[in-house]
Each structure stands twice: as structure tokens, then as C-alpha cells.
Motif scaffolding. Structure first.
Motif, PDB file in Angstrom:
ATOM      1  N   ALA A  38     -38.193  23.462   1.601  1.00 14.38           N
ATOM      2  CA  ALA A  38     -38.058  23.953   0.396  1.00 14.38           C
ATOM      3  C   ALA A  38     -39.230  24.757  -0.002  1.00 14.38           C
ATOM      4  CB  ALA A  38     -38.014  22.683  -0.716  1.00 14.38           C
ATOM      5  N   LYS A  39     -40.284  24.736   0.504  1.00 14.66           N
ATOM      6  CA  LYS A  39     -41.297  25.497   0.298  1.00 14.66           C
ATOM      7  C   LYS A  39     -41.148  26.902   0.948  1.00 14.66           C
ATOM      8  CE  LYS A  39     -45.041  21.952  -0.696  1.00 14.66           C
ATOM      9  NZ  LYS A  39     -45.324  22.329  -2.009  1.00 14.66           N
ATOM     10  N   GLU A  40     -40.859  26.627   2.304  1.00 13.68           N
ATOM     11  CA  GLU A  40     -40.293  27.895   3.081  1.00 13.68           C
ATOM     12  C   GLU A  40     -39.332  28.877   2.570  1.00 13.68           C
ATOM     13  OE1 GLU A  40     -42.589  24.852   5.537  1.00 13.68           O
ATOM     14  OE2 GLU A  40     -40.852  24.879   4.150  1.00 13.68           O
ATOM     15  N   MET A  41     -38.320  28.028   1.923  1.00 11.80           N
ATOM     16  CA  MET A  41     -37.495  28.680   1.091  1.00 11.80           C
ATOM     17  C   MET A  41     -37.926  29.520  -0.065  1.00 11.80           C
ATOM     18  SD  MET A  41     -33.955  26.458   1.765  1.00 11.80           S
ATOM     19  CE  MET A  41     -33.223  26.000   3.370  1.00 11.80           C
ATOM     20  N   THR A  42     -38.772  28.814  -0.844  1.00  9.29           N
ATOM     21  CA  THR A  42     -39.197  29.332  -2.185  1.00  9.29           C
ATOM     22  C   THR A  42     -40.137  30.529  -1.606  1.00  9.29           C
ATOM     23  OG1 THR A  42     -39.331  27.125  -3.083  1.00  9.29           O
ATOM     24  CG2 THR A  42     -40.629  28.913  -4.036  1.00  9.29           C
ATOM     25  N   ASN A  72     -36.396  20.716 -16.383  1.00  9.00           N
ATOM     26  CA  ASN A  72     -36.344  19.301 -15.987  1.00  9.00           C
ATOM     27  C   ASN A  72     -37.837  19.052 -14.917  1.00  9.00           C
ATOM     28  OD1 ASN A  72     -35.937  17.148 -13.834  1.00  9.00           O
ATOM     29  ND2 ASN A  72     -33.814  17.877 -13.589  1.00  9.00           N
ATOM     30  N   PRO A  73     -38.180  17.962 -15.321  1.00  4.58           N
ATOM     31  CA  PRO A  73     -39.669  17.783 -14.449  1.00  4.58           C
ATOM     32  C   PRO A  73     -39.741  17.887 -12.954  1.00  4.58           C
ATOM     33  CG  PRO A  73     -39.271  16.186 -16.176  1.00  4.58           C
ATOM     34  CD  PRO A  73     -37.934  16.868 -16.073  1.00  4.58           C
ATOM     35  N   ALA A  74     -38.503  17.592 -12.321  1.00  6.21           N
ATOM     36  CA  ALA A  74     -38.387  17.528 -10.896  1.00  6.21           C
ATOM     37  C   ALA A  74     -38.453  18.935 -10.457  1.00  6.21           C
ATOM     38  CB  ALA A  74     -36.822  17.128 -10.632  1.00  6.21           C
ATOM     39  N   THR A  75     -38.536  20.129 -11.228  1.00  3.62           N
ATOM     40  CA  THR A  75     -38.713  21.637 -10.928  1.00  3.62           C
ATOM     41  C   THR A  75     -40.074  22.019 -10.770  1.00  3.62           C
ATOM     42  OG1 THR A  75     -38.442  22.510 -13.008  1.00  3.62           O
ATOM     43  CG2 THR A  75     -36.435  22.173 -11.802  1.00  3.62           C
ATOM     44  N   TYR A  76     -41.113  21.183 -11.236  1.00  2.94           N
ATOM     45  CA  TYR A  76     -42.459  21.663 -11.109  1.00  2.94           C
ATOM     46  C   TYR A  76     -43.065  21.871 -10.038  1.00  2.94           C
ATOM     47  CZ  TYR A  76     -42.716  21.502 -16.186  1.00  2.94           C
ATOM     48  OH  TYR A  76     -42.404  21.522 -17.693  1.00  2.94           O
ATOM     49  N   GLU A  77     -42.460  21.357  -8.774  1.00  2.89           N
ATOM     50  CA  GLU A  77     -42.994  21.347  -7.581  1.00  2.89           C
ATOM     51  C   GLU A  77     -42.582  22.951  -7.214  1.00  2.89           C
ATOM     52  OE1 GLU A  77     -44.758  19.920  -5.414  1.00  2.89           O
ATOM     53  OE2 GLU A  77     -44.705  17.802  -5.781  1.00  2.89           O
ATOM     54  N   SER A  78     -41.384  23.067  -7.456  1.00  2.00           N
ATOM     55  CA  SER A  78     -41.031  24.648  -7.136  1.00  2.00           C
ATOM     56  C   SER A  78     -41.626  25.578  -7.981  1.00  2.00           C
ATOM     57  CB  SER A  78     -39.334  24.615  -7.389  1.00  2.00           C
ATOM     58  OG  SER A  78     -38.839  23.718  -6.481  1.00  2.00           O
ATOM     59  N   PRO A 168     -45.736  10.613 -12.712  1.00  2.00           N
ATOM     60  CA  PRO A 168     -46.528  11.480 -13.950  1.00  2.00           C
ATOM     61  C   PRO A 168     -47.845  11.764 -13.366  1.00  2.00           C
ATOM     62  CG  PRO A 168     -45.483   9.117 -14.677  1.00  2.00           C
ATOM     63  CD  PRO A 168     -45.194   9.059 -13.213  1.00  2.00           C
ATOM     64  N   LYS A 169     -48.597  11.022 -12.560  1.00  2.00           N
ATOM     65  CA  LYS A 169     -49.824  11.701 -12.143  1.00  2.00           C
ATOM     66  C   LYS A 169     -49.799  13.071 -11.272  1.00  2.00           C
ATOM     67  CE  LYS A 169     -52.978   7.435 -11.860  1.00  2.00           C
ATOM     68  NZ  LYS A 169     -53.664   6.889 -10.805  1.00  2.00           N
ATOM     69  N   ARG A 170     -48.492  12.949 -10.626  1.00  2.00           N
ATOM     70  CA  ARG A 170     -48.500  14.237  -9.758  1.00  2.00           C
ATOM     71  C   ARG A 170     -47.897  15.359 -10.845  1.00  2.00           C
ATOM     72  NH1 ARG A 170     -49.773  17.987  -6.363  1.00  2.00           N
ATOM     73  NH2 ARG A 170     -47.998  19.035  -5.263  1.00  2.00           N
ATOM     74  N   LEU A 171     -47.254  15.058 -11.734  1.00  2.00           N
ATOM     75  CA  LEU A 171     -46.651  15.855 -12.798  1.00  2.00           C
ATOM     76  C   LEU A 171     -47.845  16.589 -13.608  1.00  2.00           C
ATOM     77  CD1 LEU A 171     -44.138  17.335 -13.984  1.00  2.00           C
ATOM     78  CD2 LEU A 171     -44.172  15.516 -15.554  1.00  2.00           C
ATOM     79  N   LYS A 172     -48.691  15.675 -13.779  1.00  2.00           N
ATOM     80  CA  LYS A 172     -49.913  16.172 -14.711  1.00  2.00           C
ATOM     81  C   LYS A 172     -50.730  17.084 -13.765  1.00  2.00           C
ATOM     82  CE  LYS A 172     -53.900  14.525 -17.237  1.00  2.00           C
ATOM     83  NZ  LYS A 172     -54.713  13.276 -17.717  1.00  2.00           N
TER      84      LYS A 172
END
Length: 452
Positions: A38-42, A72-78, A168-172
Motif C-alpha cells: 500500500a505504501k509503495e502504491m501511494t 474514516n480513521p482507517a485512511t490516516y495511514e494513507s 487509538p494510540k497509533r491514530l494519535k
């Protein structure tokens, strides 16, 4: 010998194939947020935002906007990968390569979503999840059941659905890193020796979320903003084209807005000289007064920025010298003469001048004839508002000129109130100039009128 027609056909098909592949990758990133590569595609999608092909650039920007706008919180990594990659490219490549509107996509991020998560709540939730996972692991005693659970866990970590939750820790932590990277990018753009075309967007970005950032990141911001304002002033005054002068004026207004906003809300953390901001704002008004193509070329937002700046400095914050206020009143009334096509904006400027004279009563000396004030007049070559002799300069000639040239009766009545130093109606005096401006340009109250 190579057939040119075949080459063109091949290149056209290759471009359409690249665009289709990019759309597939983009749709995958918008649908699934956790999967291998996913990181490589981004990174690939971010690179294509700088491609020579306009179709590929637009396709890439569309998917980047879609991801950044998704709450969506799941998008924050991207989102973090996008911010980090684009920051690296923007600071590395020449500005001519950066497509128009690339930096604007960061302004689409919903800042309300970036709220600090309470550490106690995070610890409690993480402990509950850890206890639940341990109980699940202890339940299975057979090797086959353990293997099945382990495989299911690995598959789940590699490919999560869009509704999957993030720790939540990772999200923060991710939100903090996004802020830090964006703030670093904006400050680097502001601090550039040669003013960047990205500067206005960087300033809007800082105004959008600077108060969410830890104060240690904005200690030097005041210094960078003052330097940027001085550089833009030199460009503005040296420019021969009116278009460049107006563009520089717009940028200077945004810089002063940043300075005033920071000193208003975080002044105790940043060493910004208040006098510098006022002097720079006065120089901007003088340059607007000296511009021949001012009318119609400033947007509603820029008028609102100017009005809110003067209101914040002189009506909301502490008192200033009468000479300084008189200088601003004089230049405001002379700017009004250049706004005869926009009667509503003109009214707000007149009301702002009236409120300044109501707040600083000694400025009523400006309503005397020149003969009664020793014949002194303001010198526009003096750029220090405290040394212009504005308090001894009569504004009656400009008020008489406005009364004969204005078409809207509401404006004519406001000019008469200024000339005779009469109070305005209670329903109007209860509103600050920015509130009057918003009533005029609000879609629901566009035809608002006021008792004067």
C-alpha cells in the motif's frame, strides 16, 4: 525505418493503459486501506502528480483529494504517506514542475477530525483489547485450532476492510506526524529566500490549523512572516506590471493576517512586535491607495481579511495612539473612493471608519476645516502611522466628494453621520464591521439593510 504513425498510436495506447492502471491503483487505495505494498502504491500515485501528462496528473490529484477528504480513521495511514511523500517532492523539485493546485489539496483535510485523543481513554481501550486477545488465545488448546487462528490473524492484518478500527494510540501518533510534516512544509515555503508561488496556500494552511500544533513548532514563525512580508513589499513596489503588484498585495494581506492572528491567540508564546504588524498593515493600505487598478480586482475574502484585521487591532485589542488611528481613518476613506462599483463593500469600509472615530473620540478633530487645523496635511510619503500628522488633517473634502458621488442612499447617510459626527442607530452599533460584512455577503441575507 520507424513509422511515425505507429509510434504515435503506440504512445497513445500506452498513455491510456497507464491511466487505466493508475485508476485501478487509486480505486484500490480508496477501497482497502491495509494490504501489502500500500505504501509503495501511494508513493507511485504521488509521483504521478508531477507527471508531464495532464491526464495522469489530474487522475492522480483526484485520488489524492479523495483520500485526504475521507474522514474514516482507517485512511490516516494513507494520509500520512501522502503528506510525507508530497512534502519531499515539493521541497525537492523545481517550482515550475509543481502543478497548479497541488498544495491546495491539503486544505481539503477536515481539521475538526484532528482532535487529541485522551491518553487515559487510549490506555483503557488498549488494555481491554489486549485482555480480550489473551483470552481468545488461551481458549484454543489444540494445535489445529491455534494454527487456524494464527492464519486468520495474519490475513486480517494484511487485508482489513474499510470499517476496520485503528489503534487509538497509533491514530494519535499519525495525526501528530501529519501536523508536523504539514507545518514543516508550510514554514519551509514561507522561509524561502525567493518568494514562492505556493506562499498564499501555505499561509492559508497555517491559518487553518496552526492553533492545533504544539507551540514549540511556531516559535520562529513570527520572524519568518516578517521577513516574508518585507520581501513581498519590495517586490510589490518594484513591479512595473499592475498584476504583479496586486498579487503581492494579496499575499501581504494574508501574511499580516497570520501575524495578527498568532499574536492574538498565541502571543504569549511568540515574540512578535505588535508595532511591526500595524506599520506593515498601514503600508499595505498606502499601496492600495496608490494603486490605479484596485477596484474589482480584490475578492470578497480579501476585503473581509482587511476589515477584520483593522477591527481586531483597533476595536478588539488594546487602545492605540490617536495619531495612528487617524492615519488609518484617512487612508480608509481614500480607499473608498476607489470602490464606487461595489456599494456594499464601500458601506462596510465607511462603517469601519465611523466605528474607529466613535471609539477614539479625539479623531473628531479631523472634521474641522483645514484653516482651523493650521493647514497641515497628511504626508503619504511617511509610512509610520504615528508620524503622519493625520490628526491635524481635515477629512471634510473627501467626505464632501463621497456624498456627491455615492449612489446608494444607505452610503450617503453614513457619510453624513461621519461628517456631522452623529451616532449611528442602536441596531447597527451593536454589530461589529465584520458582522455587517457577513450579513451583506451571506447567501441568505444578501439583501440585508440597516437603520442608520
Amino acid at each position: 525505418m520507424i513509422d511515425q504513425d505507429n509510434v504515435k498510436e503506440y504512445l497513445a495506447k500506452l498513455k491510456s493503459l497507464q491511466e487505466a492502471a493508475l485508476r485501478c491503483i487509486g480505486n484500490l487505495l480508496l477501497t482497502l486501506f491495509y494490504f501489502n505494498y500500500a505504501k509503495e502504491m501511494t508513493l507511485l500515485v504521488c509521483k504521478k502528480a508531477f507527471h508531464r501528462s495532464e491526464e495522469l496528473r489530474n487522475c492522480s490529484l483526484a485520488f489524492l483529494k479523495g483520500l485526504l477528504e475521507d474522514s474514516n480513521p482507517a485512511t490516516y495511514e494513507s494520509k500520512f504517506d501522502i503528506v510525507r511523500n508530497l512534502k519531499k517532492f515539493i521541497l525537492k523539485v523545481p517550482e515550475r514542475v509543481i502543478p497548479e493546485g497541488l498544495l491546495d489539496i491539503f486544505l481539503r483535510m477536515d481539521i475538526k477530525e484532528f482532535k487529541e485523543v485522551d491518553s487515559g481513554e487510549v490506555d483503557l481501550e488498549s488494555k481491554v483489547r489486549q485482555g480480550a486477545s489473551k483470552n481468545k488465545l488461551n481458549q484454543g488448546k489444540q494445535a489445529k485450532a491455534k494454527l487456524r487462528k494464527r492464519l486468520a490473524k495474519e490475513i486480517k492484518s494484511d487485508l482489513k476492510e474499510a470499517e476496520a478500527e485503528i489503534d487509538p494510540k497509533r491514530l494519535k501518533q499519525i495525526k501528530h506526524e501529519i501536523f508536523v510534516n504539514l507545518y514543516y512544509l508550510y514554514v519551509k515555503i514561507i522561509a524561502k529566500e525567493k518568494p514562492s508561488k505556493l506562499l498564499p496556500t501555505a499561509l492559508r494552511g497555517i491559518l487553518n490549523f496552526y492553533h492545533h500544533i504544539d507551540h514549540q513548532f511556531i516559535v520562529d514563525l513570527g520572524k519568518y512572516l516578517r521577513i516574508a512580508c518585507e520581501r513581498m513589499r519590495l517586490i510589490c513596489r518594484a513591479a512595473k506590471k499592475e498584476e504583479i503588484r496586486l498579487s503581492s498585495l494579496r499575499t501581504r494581506i494574508l501574511i499580516i493576517k497570520c501575524l495578527v492572528t498568532i499574536t492574538t491567540k498565541s502571543g504569549q508564546f511568540i515574540d512578535v512586535d505588535e508595532k511591526d504588524s500595524i506599520n506593515e498593515l498601514y503600508k499595505i493600505l498606502l499601496d492600495i491607495h496608490g494603486s490605479s487598478a484596485y477596484d474589482g480586482l480584490f475578492s470578497t475574502e480579501e476585503h473581509q481579511n482587511l476589515i477584520s484585521l483593522i477591527e481586531t487591532i483597533f476595536l478588539v485589542r488594546r487602545n492605540f495612539s490617536y495619531e495612528t488611528v487617524a492615519s488609518f481613518v484617512w487612508v480608509l476613506l481614500h480607499i473608498v473612493t476607489k470602490l464606487d462599483k461595489d456599494e456594499k463593500v464601500l458601506f462596510v469600509y465607511l462603517y469601519l471608519a465611523k466605528r474607529l472615530m466613535m471609539r477614539y473620540s479625539r479623531t473628531s478633530r479631523m472634521l474641522e476645516e483645514d484653516s482651523e487645523t493650521s493647514g497641515y496635511k497628511l504626508d503619504v510619503r511617511i509610512e509610520d502611522p504615528q508620524a503622519t500628522n493625520a490628526l491635524n488633517t481635515s477629512i471634510l473634502p473627501i467626505l464632501r466628494e463621497l456624498e456627491t458621488t455615492l449612489k446608494l442612499k444607505m452610503n450617503q447617510r453614513m457619510v453624513r453621520k461621519l461628517t456631522k459626527s452623529e451616532p449611528v442607530h442602536a441596531s447597527l452599533s451593536s454589530l461589529v464591521p465584520t458582522a455587517v460584512f457577513e450579513k451583506f455577503f451571506n447567501t441568505e441575507e444578501r439583501n440585508a439593510t440597516f437603520s442608520i
